[in-house]
Design a protein around this motif. Structure first.
Motif, mmCIF file in Angstrom:
data_model
loop_
_atom_site.group_PDB
_atom_site.id
_atom_site.type_symbol
_atom_site.label_atom_id
_atom_site.label_comp_id
_atom_site.label_asym_id
_atom_site.label_seq_id
_atom_site.Cartn_x
_atom_site.Cartn_y
_atom_site.Cartn_z
ATOM 1 N N ASP A 216 -26.535 3.884 -39.405
ATOM 2 C CA ASP A 216 -28.224 4.804 -39.971
ATOM 3 C C ASP A 216 -29.269 4.921 -39.219
ATOM 4 N N ALA A 217 -30.063 3.528 -38.784
ATOM 5 C CA ALA A 217 -31.395 3.911 -38.650
ATOM 6 C C ALA A 217 -30.877 3.661 -37.020
ATOM 7 N N ALA A 218 -30.181 3.249 -36.372
ATOM 8 C CA ALA A 218 -30.700 3.368 -35.062
ATOM 9 C C ALA A 218 -30.481 5.034 -34.320
ATOM 10 N N ALA A 219 -29.349 5.426 -36.146
ATOM 11 C CA ALA A 219 -29.059 7.414 -35.495
ATOM 12 C C ALA A 219 -30.356 8.215 -35.695
ATOM 13 N N LYS A 220 -31.500 7.625 -36.990
ATOM 14 C CA LYS A 220 -32.525 8.367 -37.230
ATOM 15 C C LYS A 220 -33.079 8.111 -35.846
ATOM 16 N N LYS A 221 -33.431 6.942 -34.939
ATOM 17 C CA LYS A 221 -34.284 6.670 -34.395
ATOM 18 C C LYS A 221 -33.803 8.081 -33.397
ATOM 19 N N LEU A 222 -32.724 8.088 -32.763
ATOM 20 C CA LEU A 222 -32.511 9.298 -31.949
ATOM 21 C C LEU A 222 -33.002 10.898 -32.102
ATOM 22 N N GLU A 223 -32.414 10.079 -33.574
ATOM 23 C CA GLU A 223 -33.235 11.594 -33.723
ATOM 24 C C GLU A 223 -33.725 12.624 -33.816
ATOM 25 N N ALA A 224 -35.164 11.682 -34.327
ATOM 26 C CA ALA A 224 -36.480 11.661 -34.295
ATOM 27 C C ALA A 224 -36.691 11.922 -32.819
ATOM 28 N N ALA A 225 -36.593 10.902 -31.967
ATOM 29 C CA ALA A 225 -36.798 11.358 -30.831
ATOM 30 C C ALA A 225 -36.695 12.632 -30.133
ATOM 31 N N GLY A 226 -35.031 13.317 -30.169
ATOM 32 C CA GLY A 226 -34.593 14.139 -29.429
ATOM 33 C C GLY A 226 -35.070 15.612 -30.399
ATOM 34 N N GLY A 227 -35.950 15.903 -31.422
ATOM 35 C CA GLY A 227 -36.780 16.954 -32.296
ATOM 36 C C GLY A 227 -35.727 17.103 -32.638
ATOM 37 N N LEU A 228 -36.113 18.923 -33.074
ATOM 38 C CA LEU A 228 -34.919 19.767 -33.977
ATOM 39 C C LEU A 228 -34.184 20.188 -33.121
ATOM 40 N N VAL A 229 -32.834 20.493 -33.881
ATOM 41 C CA VAL A 229 -31.772 21.024 -33.014
ATOM 42 C C VAL A 229 -31.695 22.383 -33.211
ATOM 43 N N ASP A 230 -31.928 23.239 -32.050
ATOM 44 C CA ASP A 230 -31.956 25.310 -32.417
ATOM 45 C C ASP A 230 -30.673 25.419 -31.867
ATOM 46 N N LEU A 231 -29.835 25.890 -33.352
ATOM 47 C CA LEU A 231 -28.473 26.207 -31.977
ATOM 48 C C LEU A 231 -28.841 27.675 -31.146
ATOM 49 N N GLY A 232 -29.190 28.669 -31.487
ATOM 50 C CA GLY A 232 -29.475 29.563 -31.259
ATOM 51 C C GLY A 232 -29.390 30.110 -29.407
ATOM 52 N N ASP A 233 -30.234 28.677 -29.466
ATOM 53 C CA ASP A 233 -30.268 27.952 -27.877
ATOM 54 C C ASP A 233 -29.488 27.831 -26.986
ATOM 55 N N ASP A 234 -29.300 26.574 -27.984
ATOM 56 C CA ASP A 234 -28.354 25.594 -27.729
ATOM 57 C C ASP A 234 -26.477 25.396 -27.458
ATOM 58 N N LEU A 235 -26.555 26.540 -28.094
ATOM 59 C CA LEU A 235 -24.890 26.360 -29.061
ATOM 60 C C LEU A 235 -23.430 26.203 -27.492
ATOM 61 N N ASP A 236 -23.901 26.788 -26.473
ATOM 62 C CA ASP A 236 -22.929 26.218 -24.438
ATOM 63 C C ASP A 236 -22.644 24.977 -24.980
ATOM 64 N N LYS A 237 -24.170 23.516 -25.537
ATOM 65 C CA LYS A 237 -24.014 22.435 -24.757
ATOM 66 C C LYS A 237 -22.829 22.075 -26.377
ATOM 67 N N LEU A 238 -22.338 22.834 -27.610
ATOM 68 C CA LEU A 238 -21.077 22.254 -28.000
ATOM 69 C C LEU A 238 -20.233 22.619 -27.476
ATOM 70 N N GLN A 239 -19.781 23.302 -26.416
ATOM 71 C CA GLN A 239 -18.977 24.151 -26.203
ATOM 72 C C GLN A 239 -17.525 22.763 -25.667
ATOM 73 N N GLY A 240 -16.572 22.816 -25.650
ATOM 74 C CA GLY A 240 -15.886 21.435 -24.863
ATOM 75 C C GLY A 240 -15.482 20.763 -25.972
ATOM 76 N N ARG A 241 -14.323 19.212 -25.357
ATOM 77 C CA ARG A 241 -13.051 18.811 -25.872
ATOM 78 C C ARG A 241 -14.168 16.992 -26.472
ATOM 79 N N TRP A 242 -14.819 16.758 -27.858
ATOM 80 C CA TRP A 242 -15.268 15.721 -27.852
ATOM 81 C C TRP A 242 -15.243 14.711 -28.806
#
Length: 281
Positions: A110-136
């Motif tokens: 959880d601590a490692a994830a929070k550091k990455l989330e803070a560095a990445g900033g807020l996610v806006d799927l309105g602009d980045d929805l295409d990044k969800l496409q695929g098999r994860w």
């Protein structure tokens, strides 16, 4: 007379472009500073915005009859996105996707994830929805620490004494058709001398955006396909339990927030607090 140069690379000289160079002259479009004076607001000009991979520049001072002195710039530099992703992967490695996680493991992840989330900033799927496409591929789920396949929701338990072994888990997302499938590989124990039964269960959903970074998924059906020694058998749909008999915590829909997203890495937080980490497969 003192002088000062910013040197991001020993092989590169920026003195020709500095406004306080001896060759500079006042003009209507730029300010002239006395030789040796560097305004603090000019430091950021040599740090490209959004570049998390640069090492701190050095300020090299020189004065008459004094040896050069190198000092780090006075503003902080954060860890790179790449290193934060590696730190998170390191924190969850060896945890069998969370099934083997204890309380200390959950906190580290959880601590490692929070550091990455803070560095990445807020996610806006309105602009980045295409990044969800695929098999994860699911790398980690904090919910699996409950030792059930349902995570924080009701689900079949796992363990050495029970004939259910969890294989790989995937999410397949199609942003055009709005399909959102959870694909789970399972191995079901069988009485000796029969071999274990290997199956792939596909939990089909539709999804919709309910915020800039939040997704709601609506369950449709579960399809089971045998693999391995019984791969020739046709797939079949599992009858759905009527809503009247479903637990209140499992009504066929849920939502989660995408807290970090790029072309090959995704972190989500579920409506029951589950932390999940995916990589593109």
């Amino acid at each position: 007379m003192a002088s000062l140069n910013l040197l991001p690379n020993p092989s590169t000289s920026l003195s020709r472009s500095l406004p306080f160079s001896s060759s500079s002259s006042p003009s209507s479009s730029s300010c002239f500073y006395p030789r040796g004076f560097v305004p603090r607001r000019n430091f950021h000009a040599f740090t490209p915005k959004g570049n998390n991979h640069l090492k701190p520049f050095l300020v090299v001072k020189s004065a008459v009859d004094e040896a050069p002195v190198a000092e780090p710039l006075p503003f902080p530099f954060g860890e790179s996105i790449s290193s934060l992703k590696l730190n998170l992967l390191s924190a969850v490695s060896g945890l069998n996707r969370g099934l083997a996680a204890n309380e200390e493991d959950l906190e580290k992840a959880d601590a490692a994830a929070k550091k990455l989330e803070a560095a990445g900033g807020l996610v806006d799927l309105g602009d980045d929805l295409d990044k969800l496409q695929g098999r994860w591929k699911l790398i980690y789920s904090s919910a699996f620490s409950s030792r059930t396949l349902g995570g924080s929701r009701p689900g079949p338990p796992t363990g050495r004494l029970l004939p259910i072994t969890l294989g790989q888990v995937f999410q397949r997302i199609d942003i055009l058709s709005k399909d959102f499938d959870n694909i789970v590989e399972l191995q079901l124990g069988a009485p000796w001398p029969l071999p274990p039964l290997e199956v792939t269960a596909t939990l089909a959903h539709k999804f919709e955006l309910i915020g800039s970074s939040k997704i709601k998924i609506i369950f449709e059906k579960t399809t089971v396909k045998t693999t391995g020694n019984f791969s020739q058998l046709p797939p079949f749909d599992v009858p759905r339990i009527p809503d009247a008999f479903r637990p209140s915590s499992n009504k066929g829909s849920s939502d989660f927030e995408v807290t970090y997203l790029d072309a090959d890495f995704r972190v989500t937080r579920g409506d029951k607090g589950e932390l999940r980490v995916f990589v593109i497969s």
